[in-house]
Motif scaffolding. Structure first.
Motif, PDB file in Angstrom:
ATOM      1  N   GLU A   1       0.864  -1.188   0.000  1.00 54.94           N
ATOM      2  CA  GLU A   1       0.000   0.000   0.000  1.00 54.94           C
ATOM      3  C   GLU A   1       0.893   1.229   0.000  1.00 54.94           C
ATOM      4  O   GLU A   1       1.845   1.314   0.788  1.00 54.94           O
ATOM      5  CB  GLU A   1      -0.900   0.030   1.238  1.00 54.94           C
ATOM      6  CG  GLU A   1      -1.879  -1.126   1.327  1.00 54.94           C
ATOM      7  CD  GLU A   1      -2.844  -0.964   2.504  1.00 54.94           C
ATOM      8  OE1 GLU A   1      -2.997   0.185   2.978  1.00 54.94           O
ATOM      9  OE2 GLU A   1      -3.414  -1.971   2.945  1.00 54.94           O
TER      10      GLU A   1
ATOM     11  N   TYR B   1      -4.543  -5.186  -8.663  1.00 57.27           N
ATOM     12  CA  TYR B   1      -4.241  -3.934  -7.969  1.00 57.27           C
ATOM     13  C   TYR B   1      -5.482  -3.058  -7.910  1.00 57.27           C
ATOM     14  O   TYR B   1      -6.428  -3.218  -8.698  1.00 57.27           O
ATOM     15  CB  TYR B   1      -3.085  -3.191  -8.646  1.00 57.27           C
ATOM     16  CG  TYR B   1      -3.428  -2.513  -9.958  1.00 57.27           C
ATOM     17  CD1 TYR B   1      -3.772  -1.160 -10.002  1.00 57.27           C
ATOM     18  CD2 TYR B   1      -3.372  -3.219 -11.167  1.00 57.27           C
ATOM     19  CE1 TYR B   1      -4.063  -0.528 -11.201  1.00 57.27           C
ATOM     20  CE2 TYR B   1      -3.664  -2.604 -12.368  1.00 57.27           C
ATOM     21  CZ  TYR B   1      -4.014  -1.257 -12.386  1.00 57.27           C
ATOM     22  OH  TYR B   1      -4.317  -0.635 -13.575  1.00 57.27           O
ATOM     23  N   ASP B   2      -5.483  -2.131  -6.954  1.00 55.22           N
ATOM     24  CA  ASP B   2      -6.559  -1.149  -6.797  1.00 55.22           C
ATOM     25  C   ASP B   2      -5.942   0.240  -6.716  1.00 55.22           C
ATOM     26  O   ASP B   2      -4.851   0.421  -6.159  1.00 55.22           O
ATOM     27  CB  ASP B   2      -7.367  -1.407  -5.521  1.00 55.22           C
ATOM     28  CG  ASP B   2      -8.077  -2.754  -5.546  1.00 55.22           C
ATOM     29  OD1 ASP B   2      -8.887  -2.968  -6.460  1.00 55.22           O
ATOM     30  OD2 ASP B   2      -7.820  -3.575  -4.640  1.00 55.22           O
TER      31      ASP B   2
ATOM     32  N   TYR C   1      -7.554   3.974  -5.596  1.00 61.81           N
ATOM     33  CA  TYR C   1      -8.772   4.679  -5.201  1.00 61.81           C
ATOM     34  C   TYR C   1      -8.424   5.984  -4.483  1.00 61.81           C
ATOM     35  O   TYR C   1      -7.365   6.112  -3.865  1.00 61.81           O
ATOM     36  CB  TYR C   1      -9.647   3.792  -4.311  1.00 61.81           C
ATOM     37  CG  TYR C   1      -8.962   3.171  -3.121  1.00 61.81           C
ATOM     38  CD1 TYR C   1      -8.872   3.841  -1.909  1.00 61.81           C
ATOM     39  CD2 TYR C   1      -8.425   1.880  -3.194  1.00 61.81           C
ATOM     40  CE1 TYR C   1      -8.253   3.258  -0.812  1.00 61.81           C
ATOM     41  CE2 TYR C   1      -7.808   1.298  -2.101  1.00 61.81           C
ATOM     42  CZ  TYR C   1      -7.725   1.990  -0.911  1.00 61.81           C
ATOM     43  OH  TYR C   1      -7.113   1.431   0.170  1.00 61.81           O
TER      44      TYR C   1
END
Length: 373
Positions: free
Chosen positions: A205, A231-232, A234
């Motif tokens: 992260e 993966y993200d 946001y």
């Protein structure tokens, strides 16, 4: 190998991203195409007929300028008008025009920082006169096999991720087990088609600024060994870096206002300037703003500046500043010409670093319209 015009602009926008420009500013490609090979870039303050003639004579296919050539929507393109003749000349000689205006003013290491540097205002402790853009922040979460954890982490950091305030290389890493079953046609880095795999992975992260999010994601995908990367990305509420117009900071020692004015004449290469205030007054906290700064008198006063160095100060504004205890040094709007050699040097360095043969040169044309008599 010569750079494509779009590549030149992408490099330029690393210094002065378009999204940090002030609202409704006329920036970006204004005429021509970037989809062509560029052997030479001419960096100019203004695009005049003389500057275009210079581009033609030197073989420049792209002009990067500070001041726009198209300010409002065109109802027609009449080539009998002065502006129309200019556009016609550029089109006939296939010269593109790209504008970097307030985004170059606001940028870290842009025009306002160059002005402060030239007057001897240290970079440490500088602040902006007016905040105009706060970079949005995103959280990037990606799952990586343990064998490639450090490789991916370094790649995203190098691309601009992991900055929180004054801290860099910020991340959080959690070990766990990832599962997946490669389907028909897949070419897995780990495992076999049709069999459920369990792999020791690390969840990374880290924070990513909007200005770098595409670059960071591309770097992450390139460094990641998987065919399909989980993966993200946001948005988060945490505020990112603030970009502002103008700069204010303290000189190492107080100087007389008249001495600072002489320093400004030399630094900005002007034969004369206008001075508001007592030349014998000692000043230390200096505000600078390239271009027209009449509406920033209150900003400079609120910041505690002793003197504002800017252009285009009108008579009544000068009286208001004097009454408020703020001195003014007005060397004119054209001092923004300082961007020509500095931006050309910056762009040349970026091109050379990437092994491009494209040249970047400053315009030699003086576009100052005022004469001192």
């Amino acid at each position: 190998m010569f750079a494509n015009g779009q590549t030149v602009v992408q490099l330029l926008e690393q210094l002065a991203p378009k999204h940090i420009a002030m609202e409704n500013d006329k920036i970006g490609l204004q005429l021509g195409t970037l989809q062509k090979e560029v052997t030479k870039v001419l960096v100019a303050l203004d695009v005049t007929h003389e500057v275009v003639d210079e581009a033609i004579a030197t073989g420049a296919e792209l002009i990067v300028a500070h001041h726009a050539i198209i300010y409002r929507p065109l109802a027609k393109l009449d080539t009998s008008t002065p502006a129309g003749k200019l556009y016609e000349k550029l089109i006939k000689h296939d010269i593109a025009v790209y504008i970097a205006h307030t985004n170059l003013d606001v940028a870290d290491g842009g025009i306002n920082d160059w002005m402060a540097d030239m007057l001897g205002v240290p970079a440490e402790g500088r602040s902006s006169l007016e905040d105009v853009h706060t970079d949005k922040l995103y959280k990037l979460v990606v799952f990586v096999p343990e064998t490639h954890h450090e490789q991916v982490l370094q790649a995203v950091w190098n691309a601009g991720a992991g900055q929180i305030g004054g801290y860099s290389h910020c991340s959080f890493n959690i070990n766990g087990t990832g599962t997946f079953k490669p389907g028909d046609g897949a070419q897995p880095f780990i495992g076999e088609t049709g069999r459920l795999e369990r792999v020791h992975e690390v969840r990374i992260e880290t924070i990513v600024p909007h200005s770098a999010h595409r670059k960071v994601v591309q770097a992450m995908l390139k460094a990641h060994p998987y065919e399909e990367v989980a993966y993200d990305l946001y948005p988060v509420e945490l505020k990112g870096r603030v970009f502002g117009l103008g700069r204010v900071g303290k000189l190492p020692e107080a100087v007389k206002l008249g001495e600072l004015a002489e320093r400004a004449k030399t630094a900005f290469d002007v034969p004369a300037l206008r001075l508001v205030g007592d030349p014998e007054r000692l000043v230390r906290k200096v505000a600078v703003l390239g271009g027209s700064g009449s509406r920033y008198i209150r900003h400079a006063s609120f910041a505690g500046a002793d003197v504002l160095v800017t252009g285009d100060i009108d008579y009544h504004t000068a009286h208001d500043a004097l009454a408020a205890g703020l001195s003014i040094i007005d060397p004119g709007h054209n001092i923004e010409k300082l961007m020509k050699p500095r931006l050309a040097d910056w762009l040349r360095g970026e091109l050379q670093q990437r092994k491009y043969a494209t040249e970047a040169v400053p315009s030699a044309i003086n576009t100052e319209v005022f004469r001192f008599v």
